[in-house]
Design an enzyme around this catalytic site. Structure first.
Site, mmCIF file in Angstrom:
data_model
loop_
_atom_site.group_PDB
_atom_site.id
_atom_site.type_symbol
_atom_site.label_atom_id
_atom_site.label_comp_id
_atom_site.label_asym_id
_atom_site.label_seq_id
_atom_site.Cartn_x
_atom_site.Cartn_y
_atom_site.Cartn_z
ATOM 1 N N LYS A 78 3.926 -16.018 -2.607
ATOM 2 C CA LYS A 78 4.270 -14.335 -2.985
ATOM 3 C C LYS A 78 5.562 -14.294 -2.310
ATOM 4 O O LYS A 78 5.622 -14.430 -1.070
ATOM 5 C CB LYS A 78 3.046 -13.820 -2.792
ATOM 6 N N SER A 153 -1.216 -6.521 -6.731
ATOM 7 C CA SER A 153 0.164 -7.090 -6.577
ATOM 8 C C SER A 153 0.508 -8.457 -6.835
ATOM 9 O O SER A 153 1.766 -8.904 -6.944
ATOM 10 C CB SER A 153 0.938 -6.406 -5.454
ATOM 11 N N SER A 177 -5.216 -6.769 -3.995
ATOM 12 C CA SER A 177 -4.069 -7.388 -4.735
ATOM 13 C C SER A 177 -4.034 -9.154 -4.898
ATOM 14 O O SER A 177 -3.441 -9.706 -5.417
ATOM 15 C CB SER A 177 -2.656 -7.291 -3.874
HETATM 16 N N1 GLN Z 1 -3.272 -1.988 -5.921
HETATM 17 C C1 GLN Z 1 -3.564 -1.388 -4.480
HETATM 18 C C2 GLN Z 1 -2.350 -0.656 -4.340
HETATM 19 O O1 GLN Z 1 -1.548 -0.302 -5.093
HETATM 20 C C3 GLN Z 1 -3.546 -2.458 -3.408
HETATM 21 C C4 GLN Z 1 -2.486 -3.260 -3.472
HETATM 22 C C5 GLN Z 1 -2.665 -4.801 -2.501
HETATM 23 O O2 GLN Z 1 -3.614 -5.065 -2.158
HETATM 24 N N2 GLN Z 1 -1.524 -4.980 -2.079
HETATM 25 O O3 GLN Z 1 -2.063 -0.278 -3.099
#
Ligand code: GLN
Length: 490
Positions: A78, A153, A177
């Site tokens: 990532k 994400s 994420s």
């Molecule tokens: N979707 C959640 C956020 O927007 C979690 C994101 C993540 O785990 N990086 O914060």
């Protein structure tokens, strides 16, 4: 058989047996990425020349009989994880062109294990999002239906693994994420216990919640990758110094007597009926395999979302203060220093800006106690819910997300509905638990459904083995998406 169809473990074994070479496997992956990734956009940066060089080196070492855990296996990373000499953007324009001078701990570990790094995968900007639509560069498409999001994400990593554009991938999970995109893309995604994996070299979003996790097409692949990134690291003060565990060896598939808790608060209005049905059928399957199903309660679940959206933005507002155009990435010059900082910081996208404002507000004098302080107290209540639950059960089973993959564009203008996609994953980050998502069915649109298994602190072995048992008894993980060949079909 197409070599890109092999699982990570199958490729590792084939390489050790001399049945194929890392160069062949890496070239085949690159060819496949070139053919299919125009339509998917799972990679931001394909480091194909480096990968082929690493593959040749791995082949020489394989020929010398070396047996490193991932020797010659192509993996994706990532783009929020620093890679020495390779641009790392965190999906943000404010880090465009940033070339880290060092590798993150997890990348060091991949290299020590002999892995070939294929490239960097797409992410929501600073990992803030649930769909990759917040990436400043591109939106990744779901391999099962390119009109839909892959989740986020870490959507690029999940899509790449599902589409056989990597044998495994690393992601990060601050609120879901890894697990939510794993669920949307029909792969296995593990979020380890906070502190299990060093965050050294991982671009910080919310430091008390961030953790690196792994994606695999099946539980064994996800586990093999997890195994190599564990270990104590002095450079991350939150890295836990715990004894070595052989996680691959615990995958026995025996769940007789395992106590599986079903929290009533996770089967709520708003969950798609097909998701609920698939998860309940999966729980029945675990019972059939000898697990004992126990109804439990996590009474403070309803606070998880508001608590997360105070704590995560508060920490983000502090972490993102360092992007000032002086130390990292581009500098947009203006008349004086303040004007330069302001102009440079306009490179943040809408979501980081929203969170910086929210977090700064929650931390500001006069509001600190009312917002941040209360959120910390509620976080303790959520933690205690899990503590009590794990006195009764070994594993907690829930849906990973209330829905399957949604359409691209469906939630971009409605942050709250986007935030709700993580309603079942957030609590675990606020507590000291670990969790994973694995495929447990498909809806009537042919989209994957994920089962979340949550474990107590450092009990990754328990959830991985429960997942493995379920996987052995089902064949969801064997289905592959049919990919469109060119971007014209998007
Ligand atoms: N979707 C959640 C956020 O927007 C979690 C994101 C993540 O785990 N990086 O914060």
């Amino acid at each position: 058989m197409d070599i890109t169809d092999l699982t990570l473990i199958e490729l590792r074994d084939a390489l050790r047996a001399g049945a194929t070479s890392s160069f062949v496997a890496t070239q085949a992956m690159i060819d496949r990425i070139v053919t299919y990734d125009n339509a998917l956009c799972s990679y931001l940066n394909l480091t194909d020349q480096d990968a082929l060089q690493q593959a040749s080196d791995a082949d020489s070492r394989l020929a010398d009989g070396e047996e490193l855990p991932l020797l010659g296996v192509p993996i994706a990373v990532k783009d929020i994880i620093c890679t020495s000499g390779v641009e790392t953007t965190a999906g943000s324009k404010i880090l465009e062109g940033f070339i880290p001078p060092y590798d993150a701990f997890v990348v060091e570990k991949l290299k020590e294990a002999g892995a070939v790094i294929l490239g960097k995968t797409n992410t929501d900007e600073f990992a803030m999002g649930s769909s990759t639509e917040n990436s400043a560069y591109v939106t990744t498409h779901n391999p099962w239906d390119v009109s839909r999001v892959p989740g986020g994400s870490s959507g690029g990593s999940a899509a790449a693994v599902a589409a056989r554009l990597a044998y495994g991938a690393l992601g990060t999970d601050t609120g879901g994420s890894v697990r939510q995109p794993a669920s949307f893309c029909g792969v296995v995604g593990l979020r380890p216990t906070y502190g299990r994996v060093s965050r050294w070299g991982v671009i910080a979003f919310a430091s008390s919640l961030d953790q690196v996790g792994t994606f695999g097409r099946n539980v064994a692949d996800c586990t093999a990758l997890f195994q190599v990134i564990t270990g104590h690291d002095r450079r991350d003060s939150t890295s836990l110094d715990v004894p070595y565990e052989n996680f691959e060896a615990v995958l026995t598939g025996d769940v007789a007597g395992l106590r599986v808790g079903i929290p009533q608060e996770y089967f709520i209005a708003g969950i798609e009926p097909e998701v609920e049905a698939a998860v309940r059928t999966a729980i029945d399957k675990l019972a059939e395999l000898g697990a004992e199903i126990v109804e439990i309660s996590l009474p403070h679940t309803e606070y998880a979302l508001p608590v997360y959206y105070l704590i995560a933005p508060a920490e983000a507002s502090a972490n993102l203060a360092r992007y000032d155009g002086v130390r990292y990435g581009p500098r947009l010059k203006a008349d004086d220093m303040i004007a330069t900082v302001k102009k440079t910081r306009s490179l943040f996208g809408a979501e980081p800006k929203r969170r910086i404002m929210l977090g700064t507000y929650a931390l500001s004098a006069g509001y600190y106690d009312a917002y941040y302080g209360r959120a910390l107290k509620a976080r303790t209540l959520i933690k205690n819910d899990f503590k009590r639950a794990f006195e009764q059960v070994d594993v907690i089973a829930t849906p990973t997300s209330p829905t399957t993959a949604f359409k691209i564009g469906a939630k971009v203008d409605d942050p709250l509905s986007m935030y709700l996609s993580d309603i079942f994953t957030l609590s675990l980050n606020l507590s000291a638990s670990c969790g994973l998502s694995l495929p447990c069915g498909f809806d009537s649109n042919g989209l994957p459904i994920g089962l979340q298994l949550i474990g107590d602190t450092l009990q990754e072995a328990t959830i991985l083995n429960a997942a493995y048992a379920y996987e052995q008894a089902t064949d969801w993980h064997e289905r592959a998406p049919v990919l469109p060949e060119s971007s014209s079909e998007q």
